[in-house]
Design a protein around this motif. Structure first.
Motif, PDB file in Angstrom:
ATOM      1  N   LEU A 131       0.839  -1.190   0.000  1.00  0.00           N
ATOM      2  CA  LEU A 131       0.000   0.000   0.000  1.00  0.00           C
ATOM      3  C   LEU A 131       0.875   1.242   0.000  1.00  0.00           C
ATOM      4  O   LEU A 131       1.932   1.262   0.654  1.00  0.00           O
ATOM      5  CB  LEU A 131      -0.884  -0.013   1.246  1.00  0.00           C
ATOM      6  N   GLN A 162      -2.438   8.682  -2.150  1.00  0.00           N
ATOM      7  CA  GLN A 162      -3.097   7.421  -2.458  1.00  0.00           C
ATOM      8  C   GLN A 162      -3.944   7.543  -3.727  1.00  0.00           C
ATOM      9  O   GLN A 162      -3.935   6.648  -4.571  1.00  0.00           O
ATOM     10  CB  GLN A 162      -3.945   6.959  -1.274  1.00  0.00           C
ATOM     11  N   SER A 171      -6.845   0.988   3.237  1.00  0.00           N
ATOM     12  CA  SER A 171      -6.651   2.129   2.344  1.00  0.00           C
ATOM     13  C   SER A 171      -7.645   3.232   2.713  1.00  0.00           C
ATOM     14  O   SER A 171      -8.711   2.965   3.257  1.00  0.00           O
ATOM     15  CB  SER A 171      -6.900   1.671   0.906  1.00  0.00           C
TER      16      SER A 171
END
Length: 125
Positions: free
Chosen positions: A41, A50, A115
């Motif tokens: 991630l 992100q 996330s």
């Protein structure tokens, strides 16, 4: 005819496809900010970083299948914090210049690998 899409240049999947193409329409699975080389991630807890990582991954999947951002007709964005809408929208305005599509933003309690954001798209030629 249904065509299953998988490319090694985007994050690998387990038990599902990165995308499916049917009659000139590409349906991408929800993408989280994974580095395609490490499958880790995006380390930053920053929703902007992100979001950029996810859009890079989406762009690779699109391009490997002869699609581009201009082919996107629908984006669904999932976030764990609805207050991040402003940050995500700012990035969309930078990346999707003069590109029209419909979109939805949905707040959820949790996303894979914790996330902050997940994006799925539909693109059509």
């Amino acid at each position: 005819m249904k065509n299953t899409i998988n490319t090694i240049d985007a994050p690998a999947t387990i038990n599902y496809s990165q995308a499916i193409e049917v009659n000139g329409t590409l349906y991408l699975s929800g993408q989280i900010p994974l580095n395609p080389k490490t499958m880790e991630l995006e380390e930053s807890n920053d929703v902007e970083k992100q979001t950029y990582q996810i859009l890079e991954n989406i762009q690779v999947i699109l391009e490997k299948n002869n699609y581009c951002f201009e082919n996107i007709v629908k984006i669904t964005t999932y976030t764990i914090n609805l207050d991040d809408f402003i940050k995500i929208n700012k990035i969309y305005n930078k990346v999707f210049i003069n590109i029209n599509f419909v979109r939805s933003l949905i707040e959820v309690s949790r996303l894979p690998k914790n996330s902050n954001v997940m994006i799925e798209i539909i693109a059509s030629k």
